[in-house]
Design a protein around this motif. Sequence first.
Motif, PDB file in Angstrom:
ATOM      1  N   MET A   1      -5.324  -8.163  -6.738  1.00  0.00           N
ATOM      2  CA  MET A   1      -4.047  -7.518  -6.535  1.00  0.00           C
ATOM      3  C   MET A   1      -3.920  -7.039  -5.093  1.00  0.00           C
ATOM      4  O   MET A   1      -2.884  -7.215  -4.460  1.00  0.00           O
ATOM      5  N   TYR A   2      -4.987  -6.398  -4.555  1.00  0.00           N
ATOM      6  CA  TYR A   2      -4.911  -5.892  -3.186  1.00  0.00           C
ATOM      7  C   TYR A   2      -4.831  -7.033  -2.184  1.00  0.00           C
ATOM      8  O   TYR A   2      -4.171  -6.903  -1.154  1.00  0.00           O
ATOM      9  N   GLY A   3      -5.492  -8.128  -2.488  1.00  0.00           N
ATOM     10  CA  GLY A   3      -5.398  -9.304  -1.621  1.00  0.00           C
ATOM     11  C   GLY A   3      -3.983  -9.850  -1.573  1.00  0.00           C
ATOM     12  O   GLY A   3      -3.499 -10.273  -0.517  1.00  0.00           O
ATOM     13  N   TRP A   4      -3.314  -9.853  -2.721  1.00  0.00           N
ATOM     14  CA  TRP A   4      -1.938 -10.334  -2.768  1.00  0.00           C
ATOM     15  C   TRP A   4      -1.034  -9.440  -1.921  1.00  0.00           C
ATOM     16  O   TRP A   4      -0.183  -9.929  -1.177  1.00  0.00           O
ATOM     17  N   ILE A   5      -1.218  -8.122  -2.036  1.00  0.00           N
ATOM     18  CA  ILE A   5      -0.419  -7.189  -1.239  1.00  0.00           C
ATOM     19  C   ILE A   5      -0.703  -7.409   0.239  1.00  0.00           C
ATOM     20  O   ILE A   5       0.217  -7.464   1.062  1.00  0.00           O
ATOM     21  N   TRP A   6      -1.985  -7.532   0.608  1.00  0.00           N
ATOM     22  CA  TRP A   6      -2.364  -7.713   2.013  1.00  0.00           C
ATOM     23  C   TRP A   6      -1.762  -8.990   2.587  1.00  0.00           C
ATOM     24  O   TRP A   6      -1.274  -8.999   3.717  1.00  0.00           O
ATOM     25  N   ARG A   7      -1.777 -10.074   1.828  1.00  0.00           N
ATOM     26  CA  ARG A   7      -1.231 -11.351   2.315  1.00  0.00           C
ATOM     27  C   ARG A   7       0.283 -11.286   2.487  1.00  0.00           C
ATOM     28  O   ARG A   7       0.836 -11.988   3.340  1.00  0.00           O
ATOM     29  N   HIS A   8       0.967 -10.453   1.715  1.00  0.00           N
ATOM     30  CA  HIS A   8       2.423 -10.406   1.790  1.00  0.00           C
ATOM     31  C   HIS A   8       2.959  -9.343   2.758  1.00  0.00           C
ATOM     32  O   HIS A   8       4.166  -9.260   2.958  1.00  0.00           O
ATOM     33  N   LEU A   9       2.072  -8.562   3.349  1.00  0.00           N
ATOM     34  CA  LEU A   9       2.527  -7.610   4.368  1.00  0.00           C
ATOM     35  C   LEU A   9       2.763  -8.344   5.682  1.00  0.00           C
ATOM     36  O   LEU A   9       1.999  -9.229   6.039  1.00  0.00           O
ATOM     37  N   PRO A  10       3.816  -7.951   6.407  1.00  0.00           N
ATOM     38  CA  PRO A  10       4.086  -8.633   7.675  1.00  0.00           C
ATOM     39  C   PRO A  10       3.192  -8.107   8.805  1.00  0.00           C
ATOM     40  O   PRO A  10       2.666  -6.994   8.730  1.00  0.00           O
TER      41      PRO A  10
ATOM     42  N   ASN B   1       0.255  -8.351  12.201  1.00  0.00           N
ATOM     43  CA  ASN B   1      -1.170  -8.609  12.397  1.00  0.00           C
ATOM     44  C   ASN B   1      -2.000  -7.594  11.594  1.00  0.00           C
ATOM     45  O   ASN B   1      -1.477  -6.808  10.816  1.00  0.00           O
ATOM     46  N   THR B   2      -3.312  -7.598  11.826  1.00  0.00           N
ATOM     47  CA  THR B   2      -4.206  -6.746  11.041  1.00  0.00           C
ATOM     48  C   THR B   2      -3.911  -5.265  11.234  1.00  0.00           C
ATOM     49  O   THR B   2      -3.918  -4.492  10.264  1.00  0.00           O
ATOM     50  N   TRP B   3      -3.647  -4.844  12.470  1.00  0.00           N
ATOM     51  CA  TRP B   3      -3.381  -3.425  12.729  1.00  0.00           C
ATOM     52  C   TRP B   3      -2.093  -2.969  12.074  1.00  0.00           C
ATOM     53  O   TRP B   3      -2.027  -1.866  11.508  1.00  0.00           O
ATOM     54  N   LEU B   4      -1.060  -3.793  12.122  1.00  0.00           N
ATOM     55  CA  LEU B   4       0.208  -3.436  11.485  1.00  0.00           C
ATOM     56  C   LEU B   4       0.055  -3.415   9.962  1.00  0.00           C
ATOM     57  O   LEU B   4       0.600  -2.529   9.290  1.00  0.00           O
TER      58      LEU B   4
END
Length: 70
Positions: free
Chosen positions: A1-10, A12-15
Amino acid sequence: MYGWIWRHLPGNTWLKALISAVLVVGVVFLLFQFVFPWAEPLLPFNDVTVDEGMGAGMGAVSGSLVEVSR
């Protein structure tokens, strides 16, 4: 679930990390402001099973020391 959220956030890594922190703070805020106050009357925190008058101080020896002989 957290991976899905992380992949769908716009961004780079810091943002993504910043947006994730804002989302976590938002969820905690909503829990403390709305969910926990709603659920508090439903929880049995005030249902005690120990009477105050029954057995108060029965387990303690007051003011005496027990000496052990060798």
